[in-house]
Design a protein around this motif. Structure first.
Motif, PDB file in Angstrom:
ATOM      1  N   THR A  11      39.313  40.906  43.421  1.00  0.00           N
ATOM      2  CA  THR A  11      39.253  42.138  42.636  1.00  0.00           C
ATOM      3  C   THR A  11      38.258  42.001  41.493  1.00  0.00           C
ATOM      4  OG1 THR A  11      41.552  42.645  43.173  1.00  0.00           O
ATOM      5  CG2 THR A  11      40.622  43.734  41.251  1.00  0.00           C
ATOM      6  N   ASP A  12      38.299  40.885  40.792  1.00  0.00           N
ATOM      7  CA  ASP A  12      37.366  40.650  39.686  1.00  0.00           C
ATOM      8  C   ASP A  12      35.924  40.628  40.177  1.00  0.00           C
ATOM      9  OD1 ASP A  12      39.452  40.536  37.903  1.00  0.00           O
ATOM     10  OD2 ASP A  12      39.549  38.339  37.877  1.00  0.00           O
ATOM     11  N   ALA A  13      35.686  40.016  41.338  1.00  0.00           N
ATOM     12  CA  ALA A  13      34.335  39.965  41.896  1.00  0.00           C
ATOM     13  C   ALA A  13      33.833  41.369  42.231  1.00  0.00           C
ATOM     14  CB  ALA A  13      34.311  39.084  43.137  1.00  0.00           C
ATOM     15  N   CYS A  14      34.706  42.210  42.756  1.00  0.00           N
ATOM     16  CA  CYS A  14      34.322  43.601  43.054  1.00  0.00           C
ATOM     17  C   CYS A  14      33.987  44.345  41.775  1.00  0.00           C
ATOM     18  CB  CYS A  14      35.447  44.322  43.793  1.00  0.00           C
ATOM     19  SG  CYS A  14      35.695  43.780  45.488  1.00  0.00           S
ATOM     20  N   ARG A  18      29.793  41.855  42.408  1.00  0.00           N
ATOM     21  CA  ARG A  18      29.382  40.728  43.235  1.00  0.00           C
ATOM     22  C   ARG A  18      29.656  40.946  44.712  1.00  0.00           C
ATOM     23  NH1 ARG A  18      31.372  35.800  39.324  1.00  0.00           N
ATOM     24  NH2 ARG A  18      29.824  36.188  37.700  1.00  0.00           N
ATOM     25  N   VAL A  19      30.352  42.017  45.046  1.00  0.00           N
ATOM     26  CA  VAL A  19      30.635  42.330  46.448  1.00  0.00           C
ATOM     27  C   VAL A  19      29.952  43.650  46.775  1.00  0.00           C
ATOM     28  CG1 VAL A  19      32.436  42.783  48.144  1.00  0.00           C
ATOM     29  CG2 VAL A  19      32.862  41.145  46.319  1.00  0.00           C
ATOM     30  N   THR A  20      29.114  43.623  47.815  1.00  0.00           N
ATOM     31  CA  THR A  20      28.437  44.845  48.242  1.00  0.00           C
ATOM     32  C   THR A  20      28.718  45.082  49.718  1.00  0.00           C
ATOM     33  OG1 THR A  20      26.396  43.649  48.727  1.00  0.00           O
ATOM     34  CG2 THR A  20      26.586  44.631  46.538  1.00  0.00           C
ATOM     35  N   LEU A  21      28.755  46.349  50.078  1.00  0.00           N
ATOM     36  CA  LEU A  21      29.014  46.748  51.458  1.00  0.00           C
ATOM     37  C   LEU A  21      27.848  47.607  51.900  1.00  0.00           C
ATOM     38  CD1 LEU A  21      31.262  46.325  53.484  1.00  0.00           C
ATOM     39  CD2 LEU A  21      32.295  48.430  52.707  1.00  0.00           C
ATOM     40  N   VAL A  26      30.968  47.837  45.758  1.00  0.00           N
ATOM     41  CA  VAL A  26      32.245  48.439  46.157  1.00  0.00           C
ATOM     42  C   VAL A  26      33.311  48.238  45.093  1.00  0.00           C
ATOM     43  CG1 VAL A  26      31.817  48.199  48.629  1.00  0.00           C
ATOM     44  CG2 VAL A  26      32.969  46.379  47.424  1.00  0.00           C
ATOM     45  N   LYS A  27      34.278  49.156  45.101  1.00  0.00           N
ATOM     46  CA  LYS A  27      35.455  49.020  44.250  1.00  0.00           C
ATOM     47  C   LYS A  27      36.484  48.190  45.010  1.00  0.00           C
ATOM     48  CE  LYS A  27      34.917  53.400  41.827  1.00  0.00           C
ATOM     49  NZ  LYS A  27      35.550  54.685  41.510  1.00  0.00           N
ATOM     50  N   VAL A  40      28.688  38.877  49.668  1.00  0.00           N
ATOM     51  CA  VAL A  40      29.525  38.337  48.600  1.00  0.00           C
ATOM     52  C   VAL A  40      28.704  37.317  47.824  1.00  0.00           C
ATOM     53  CG1 VAL A  40      31.646  37.096  48.058  1.00  0.00           C
ATOM     54  CG2 VAL A  40      31.583  38.652  50.014  1.00  0.00           C
ATOM     55  N   LYS A  41      28.468  37.604  46.536  1.00  0.00           N
ATOM     56  CA  LYS A  41      27.719  36.686  45.682  1.00  0.00           C
ATOM     57  C   LYS A  41      28.691  35.719  45.026  1.00  0.00           C
ATOM     58  CE  LYS A  41      24.265  40.124  44.550  1.00  0.00           C
ATOM     59  NZ  LYS A  41      23.754  41.020  43.516  1.00  0.00           N
TER      60      LYS A  41
END
Length: 136
Positions: A11-14, A18-21, A26-27, A40-41
């Motif tokens: 959740t924190d990464a989103c 750091r998370v892309t789709l 993305v949320k 995912v970074k």
């Protein structure tokens, strides 16, 4: 699906982007679909996964390849290996723990300068008090 150790970390990464789709951030509550590409970074590298299936619940580590295909390029893994090998070599001066040499120099500085000056100042103060008592 075992990309992050806990859901809180995911959740924190989103939230930090750091998370892309498919190239868009993305949320945490975003639903994913089959065939989407997930980036995912996790510094220093970016992992790339393709969604093959959606699990109904929790799954074991051995089953992850049935649901996610790892598309991360070899160059990213080479970058990870280089950062592991380099360790503290690229550490900026003054950051992180002191090296053994820096620790010895710091200890020598503390012993020689601080204690000598402390006792010299203390003796001067003591001598001044004695002079005042004699003059009175």
């Amino acid at each position: 699906m075992r990309v992050f150790k806990t859901r809180t970390i995911a959740t924190d990464a989103c939230k930090k982007g750091r998370v892309t789709l498919n190239g868009a951030a993305v949320k945490p509550s975003r639903l994913i679909k089959l065939g989407e590409i997930l980036n995912v970074k996790k510094p220093p590298i970016t992992y790339t996964f393709k969604v093959l299936a959606i699990p109904n619940g929790r799954l074991g580590a051995k089953l992850v390849p049935e649901y996610l295909e790892n598309l991360t390029p070899q160059s990213q893994y080479d970058l990870l290996e280089m950062s592991r090998i380099s360790g503290f070599v690229d550490r900026s001066k003054g950051l992180g723990r002191p090296t053994k040499r820096e620790g010895r120099e710091l200890a020598r500085f503390r012993e020689e300068n601080y204690m000598d000056n402390f006792f010299l100042d203390w003796e001067d103060d003591f001598d001044e008090e004695d002079d005042n008592e004699i003059e009175d």
